[in-house]
Design an enzyme around this catalytic site. Structure first.
Site, PDB file in Angstrom:
ATOM      1  N   ARG A  87       4.631   1.283   7.806  1.00  0.00           N
ATOM      2  CA  ARG A  87       3.370   1.052   7.090  1.00  0.00           C
ATOM      3  C   ARG A  87       2.361   0.497   8.082  1.00  0.00           C
ATOM      4  O   ARG A  87       2.633  -0.494   8.760  1.00  0.00           O
ATOM      5  CB  ARG A  87       3.584   0.076   5.918  1.00  0.00           C
ATOM      6  CG  ARG A  87       2.334  -0.100   5.061  1.00  0.00           C
ATOM      7  CD  ARG A  87       2.574  -1.083   3.933  1.00  0.00           C
ATOM      8  NE  ARG A  87       3.226  -0.504   2.781  1.00  0.00           N
ATOM      9  CZ  ARG A  87       2.628   0.255   1.856  1.00  0.00           C
ATOM     10  NH1 ARG A  87       1.348   0.547   1.976  1.00  0.00           N
ATOM     11  NH2 ARG A  87       3.290   0.712   0.828  1.00  0.00           N
ATOM     12  N   HIS A 133      14.115  -8.397  -0.258  1.00  0.00           N
ATOM     13  CA  HIS A 133      14.230  -7.720   1.031  1.00  0.00           C
ATOM     14  C   HIS A 133      14.777  -8.717   2.046  1.00  0.00           C
ATOM     15  O   HIS A 133      15.962  -8.792   2.289  1.00  0.00           O
ATOM     16  CB  HIS A 133      12.867  -7.144   1.435  1.00  0.00           C
ATOM     17  CG  HIS A 133      12.914  -6.380   2.716  1.00  0.00           C
ATOM     18  ND1 HIS A 133      11.815  -6.186   3.504  1.00  0.00           N
ATOM     19  CD2 HIS A 133      13.930  -5.771   3.339  1.00  0.00           C
ATOM     20  CE1 HIS A 133      12.177  -5.485   4.573  1.00  0.00           C
ATOM     21  NE2 HIS A 133      13.447  -5.219   4.484  1.00  0.00           N
ATOM     22  N   LYS A 186      10.484   4.441   7.092  1.00  0.00           N
ATOM     23  CA  LYS A 186       9.044   4.296   6.790  1.00  0.00           C
ATOM     24  C   LYS A 186       8.382   3.341   7.783  1.00  0.00           C
ATOM     25  O   LYS A 186       8.980   2.352   8.195  1.00  0.00           O
ATOM     26  CB  LYS A 186       8.886   3.743   5.365  1.00  0.00           C
ATOM     27  CG  LYS A 186       7.453   3.371   5.000  1.00  0.00           C
ATOM     28  CD  LYS A 186       7.307   3.039   3.526  1.00  0.00           C
ATOM     29  CE  LYS A 186       7.436   1.572   3.216  1.00  0.00           C
ATOM     30  NZ  LYS A 186       7.159   1.250   1.807  1.00  0.00           N
ATOM     31  N   GLY A 241     -14.707 -20.496 -19.075  1.00  0.00           N
ATOM     32  CA  GLY A 241     -13.654 -19.843 -18.292  1.00  0.00           C
ATOM     33  C   GLY A 241     -12.298 -20.519 -18.373  1.00  0.00           C
ATOM     34  O   GLY A 241     -11.329 -20.022 -17.778  1.00  0.00           O
ATOM     35  N   ARG A 269       6.906  -9.685  -2.460  1.00  0.00           N
ATOM     36  CA  ARG A 269       6.820  -8.938  -1.195  1.00  0.00           C
ATOM     37  C   ARG A 269       6.302  -9.784  -0.044  1.00  0.00           C
ATOM     38  O   ARG A 269       6.629  -9.549   1.106  1.00  0.00           O
ATOM     39  CB  ARG A 269       5.961  -7.681  -1.389  1.00  0.00           C
ATOM     40  CG  ARG A 269       6.688  -6.581  -2.119  1.00  0.00           C
ATOM     41  CD  ARG A 269       5.777  -5.450  -2.528  1.00  0.00           C
ATOM     42  NE  ARG A 269       4.835  -5.869  -3.556  1.00  0.00           N
ATOM     43  CZ  ARG A 269       3.869  -5.106  -4.054  1.00  0.00           C
ATOM     44  NH1 ARG A 269       3.709  -3.877  -3.578  1.00  0.00           N
ATOM     45  NH2 ARG A 269       3.075  -5.546  -4.991  1.00  0.00           N
TER      46      ARG A 269
END
Ligand code: R5P
Length: 303
Positions: free
Chosen positions: A200, A136, A198, A44, A101
């Site tokens: 959420r 943002h 909006k 891996g 985000r």
């Protein structure tokens, strides 16, 4: 003696999956394209090898960084190797910049991944070039990236696409964060626009509301957003538009993260077409970003 004629051209090294983009950028900026080869050992772990000599070169690592977790370590290995082998500068071109985000601790104990991701990347490359990062609460990349970090805007290319493809658009932003894209594109093509509110409630649970219902007559509604992930934001906005009497909208996005059922959700909400920039490879890509990235690289003097 001109610096430009004596300095080697930039060497664009594609991480796996980004070969097409690296070649297109190299063609646009007069650079040379090669690859970073990777091998996954049975245990891996990864082996990384630069497939071109980098001594004395400005190395530009090109990486599509959606689904970033598995891509990050090979990228860091490649960046360190370029430095160790004599690259004069290492730039990361990541058209979609992930982890923007989660820019605050929304609930106690959560990781603020925007900051950690920025710190890790900045420790391994000298410069970052990206497109419309999700800014943002963070005002600019400089706030978290201590390196030379530059954000390009997709708005001019999106505006060109709309000018060609949609005769009388009315632009709609699904939330306040989209206002920056919507205003910029609308002013370039002289189209009216509106921005919705909006809320959420969960990953797949979104509600939108009109601030004021615009005059749709004769116009095609075009929903514009930076990221299409679950598609629920655009789907909720499309439903609200149709309920308010608008024609079925088309959607234009920058980054097509598009989870598995995102397009189904958009279709079910009445969206006729989704078009995206090619910052994330996806069948909806129709707006190429290589010219923008190549121009940005070409405008920077070799170091
Ligand atoms: C959020 O603030 C972004 O601008 C997008 O609206 C959001 O990421 C879209 O996510 P989804 O497609 O999951 O609704």
């Amino acid at each position: 003696m001109s610096l430009k004629t004596t300095e080697p051209v930039p060497l664009l090294l594609a991480l796996p999956g980004s070969e097409g983009l690296a070649a297109a950028i190299a063609a646009g900026c007069g650079g040379e394209a090669a690859s970073v080869a990777t091998h996954r050992f049975p245990d891996g772990e990864s082996l990384v090898r630069l497939e071109a000599p980098v001594q004395g070169r400005h190395v530009v690592l090109v990486a599509h960084l959606h689904e970033p977790d598995a891509k990050l370590l090979p990228l860091l290995f490649a960046a360190d190797t370029a430095r160790e082998l004599g690259a004069t500068r290492v730039t990361l071109v990541a058209p979609y910049l992930p982890y923007m985000r989660q820019d605050m601790r929304f609930r106690a104990g959560e990781a603020v991944t925007s900051h950690t991701f920025a710190a890790v990347v900045s420790a391994h490359v000298d410069a970052l070039l990206t497109i419309d990062p999700h800014l943002h609460r963070i005002a600019s990349l400089d706030a978290i990236y201590p390196i030379d970090a530059r954000a390009l805007r997709a708005a001019p290319a999106m505006a060109d696409w709309l000018r060609r493809e949609v005769p009388l658009p009315l632009l709609v932003g699904p939330d306040s964060e989209s206002a920056q894209w919507v205003e910029s594109v609308a002013s370039r093509i002289g189209a009216p626009f509106t921005v919705l509110d909006k809320q959420r409630f969960g990953d797949h649970d979104v509600a939108v509301a009109f601030r004021e219902v615009p005059d749709w007559r004769g116009r095609t509604p075009v929903l514009l957003d930076d990221i299409v992930s679950t598609g629920r934001t655009l789907a909720a906005a499309a439903r609200a538009l149709i309920e308010a009497g608008a024609a079925a909208p088309i959607c234009v996005g920058v980054h097509a993260l598009c989870n598995s059922d995102a397009e189904d959700a958009l279709r079910a909400a009445g969206v006729t077409r989704l078009v995206t920039c090619d910052t994330v490879p996806h069948p909806t890509n129709a707006i190429p970003m290589a010219p923008l990235l190549a121009a940005a690289l070409a405008s920077r003097s070799p170091e």
